[in-house]
Design a protein around this motif. Sequence first.
Motif, short mmCIF file in Angstrom:
data_model
loop_
_atom_site.label_atom_id
_atom_site.label_comp_id
_atom_site.label_asym_id
_atom_site.label_seq_id
_atom_site.Cartn_x
_atom_site.Cartn_y
_atom_site.Cartn_z
N GLU A 90 1.15 -1.37 0.24
CA GLU A 90 -0.12 -0.24 -0.19
C GLU A 90 1.51 1.67 0.22
OE1 GLU A 90 -2.92 -0.22 2.48
OE2 GLU A 90 -3.77 -2.12 2.05
N HIS A 91 2.02 1.20 0.54
CA HIS A 91 2.70 1.85 1.02
C HIS A 91 4.61 1.70 -0.17
CE1 HIS A 91 2.50 5.96 2.50
NE2 HIS A 91 3.96 5.69 2.66
N ALA A 92 4.68 3.39 -0.53
CA ALA A 92 5.97 2.36 -1.33
C ALA A 92 7.51 2.54 -0.68
CB ALA A 92 5.98 3.58 -2.58
N PRO A 93 8.36 1.28 -0.01
CA PRO A 93 8.70 1.59 0.61
C PRO A 93 10.27 3.09 0.03
CG PRO A 93 8.68 -0.80 0.06
CD PRO A 93 7.51 -0.39 -0.42
N GLU A 94 10.53 3.29 1.42
CA GLU A 94 11.67 4.29 0.66
C GLU A 94 12.91 3.54 0.60
OE1 GLU A 94 10.65 7.49 1.21
OE2 GLU A 94 12.52 7.88 0.02
N PHE A 95 13.90 4.68 -0.26
CA PHE A 95 15.14 4.17 -0.92
C PHE A 95 16.05 4.73 -1.00
CE2 PHE A 95 12.51 3.50 -4.40
CZ PHE A 95 12.76 4.55 -5.40
N THR A 96 17.19 4.86 -1.53
CA THR A 96 17.91 6.12 -1.85
C THR A 96 19.18 5.00 -2.62
OG1 THR A 96 18.11 7.31 -0.55
CG2 THR A 96 19.63 8.02 -1.86
N LEU A 97 19.42 5.20 -3.79
CA LEU A 97 19.59 4.64 -5.10
C LEU A 97 21.08 5.50 -5.78
CD1 LEU A 97 17.64 1.30 -6.38
CD2 LEU A 97 18.89 1.17 -4.75
N PRO A 98 21.75 5.01 -6.30
CA PRO A 98 22.74 5.69 -7.40
C PRO A 98 21.76 5.60 -9.35
CG PRO A 98 23.48 3.68 -6.83
CD PRO A 98 22.45 3.37 -5.99
N ASP A 99 21.73 6.84 -9.53
CA ASP A 99 21.43 6.91 -11.12
C ASP A 99 22.59 6.38 -11.95
OD1 ASP A 99 23.13 9.31 -11.27
OD2 ASP A 99 21.47 10.62 -11.31
N GLN A 100 22.73 6.71 -13.71
CA GLN A 100 23.58 5.44 -14.46
C GLN A 100 24.85 6.76 -13.79
OE1 GLN A 100 21.00 7.77 -14.86
NE2 GLN A 100 21.52 9.14 -15.71
N GLY A 119 11.63 9.56 -1.54
CA GLY A 119 11.21 10.96 -0.26
C GLY A 119 11.18 12.31 -1.63
N ALA A 120 12.74 12.35 -1.97
CA ALA A 120 12.73 13.87 -2.47
C ALA A 120 12.27 13.68 -3.64
CB ALA A 120 14.50 13.96 -2.55
N ALA A 121 12.04 13.06 -4.48
CA ALA A 121 11.46 12.77 -5.55
C ALA A 121 10.63 13.03 -5.25
CB ALA A 121 11.42 11.53 -6.66
N ARG A 122 9.44 12.06 -4.36
CA ARG A 122 7.90 12.34 -4.66
C ARG A 122 7.42 13.89 -3.76
NH1 ARG A 122 6.47 10.61 0.86
NH2 ARG A 122 7.62 9.63 1.21
N SER A 123 8.45 14.84 -3.53
CA SER A 123 7.66 15.41 -2.71
C SER A 123 7.64 16.55 -3.38
CB SER A 123 8.97 16.25 -1.66
OG SER A 123 10.03 16.71 -2.92
N SER A 124 8.06 17.01 -4.81
CA SER A 124 7.67 17.68 -6.08
C SER A 124 7.01 17.14 -6.43
CB SER A 124 8.65 18.31 -6.71
OG SER A 124 9.03 16.79 -7.37
N GLY A 125 5.96 15.78 -6.87
CA GLY A 125 4.55 15.93 -7.60
C GLY A 125 5.08 13.70 -7.87
N ASP A 175 2.70 11.75 -1.31
CA ASP A 175 2.91 11.20 0.25
C ASP A 175 3.29 9.78 0.42
OD1 ASP A 175 1.39 12.72 1.50
OD2 ASP A 175 -0.56 12.20 0.48
N GLY A 176 3.61 9.28 -0.61
CA GLY A 176 4.05 7.59 -0.66
C GLY A 176 3.16 6.53 -0.71
N GLY A 177 1.94 7.47 -1.14
CA GLY A 177 0.77 5.14 -1.01
C GLY A 177 1.13 5.37 -2.43
N ILE A 178 0.55 3.80 -2.48
CA ILE A 178 0.60 3.87 -4.47
C ILE A 178 -0.58 3.67 -4.59
CG2 ILE A 178 1.30 1.45 -5.47
CD1 ILE A 178 3.24 0.50 -3.51
#
Lengths: 144, 114
Positions: free
Chosen positions: A109-119, A127-133, B85-88
């Motif tokens: 239901e909730h997308a697990p948080e992660f930090t991964l390297p890009d190319q 978290g940072a990505a979804r803060s803007s949309g 909010d992180g919801g799918i």
Amino acid sequence: MSEPLTPLVDPLAAPARRTRLALASLALTLAGPVLYLLLLGDPVLRSTGAPAFLLMAAGIALGLVASRRDPRPRIRAFLAASSGLTALFAFGFFVLAALPRAASAETLEHAPEFTLPDQEGRPVSLGAARSSGPVLLVFFRGHW
Amino acid sequence: MSCRAELRGLGAVYEALAERGGQLLAISVDPPGTSKTLIKELALPFPILSDGDRRVVREYGLLHAGAAPDGGDVAIPAHFLVDRDGGIRWRHVARRVQDRPLPGEVLEALAGTP
């Protein structure tokens, strides 16, 4: 029909034409998988395989017509080749390509948080990505 | 079966996301260098993240053990639309290797996401 008259007189011409019909049926069947690979970029065609299966069905139908008109074993061999090819493609499409059921992915239901390297090796966090949309995560199998 | 063809088809979805201030993040188990080459080759406008130790793939329930050509573990192809909010909000998890969502489906889900 605007066919020239000479082939009708020549007793060898009709069998040759039926051989060509059988050959065309196999070519039609072969075109199915070839077209499928060429059109992999289209999600509908890729997921359903519709044009490939239609072409292969048409190839088998034409092979049936050819073998009804001409009982020679070589004509039947073309039909058998078309049928075998279609069965093989269907086996790959439905059986070999089956994936294990990802039950937990389907109920998250909730997308697990992660930090991964890009190319470039720069860290990217969800978290940072979804803060803007909204964010679309696309998991894919790899570069091959 | 080429698993890269699908990436080319994501252009329209990427643009719709960008208009909303959103992002498209592709994720694979390839090392960053491999993804960099792929992005250049296909002229992709979005980044590819590298989950080399399969931690995120596992957390999302997408581990397909031993499925890579070299016998390594890869991800089951899947799409998740995540809201602020992180919801799918929407997902598509492939049942077969070639299963992909229709771009229209993704765009529709996006239109319904705040």
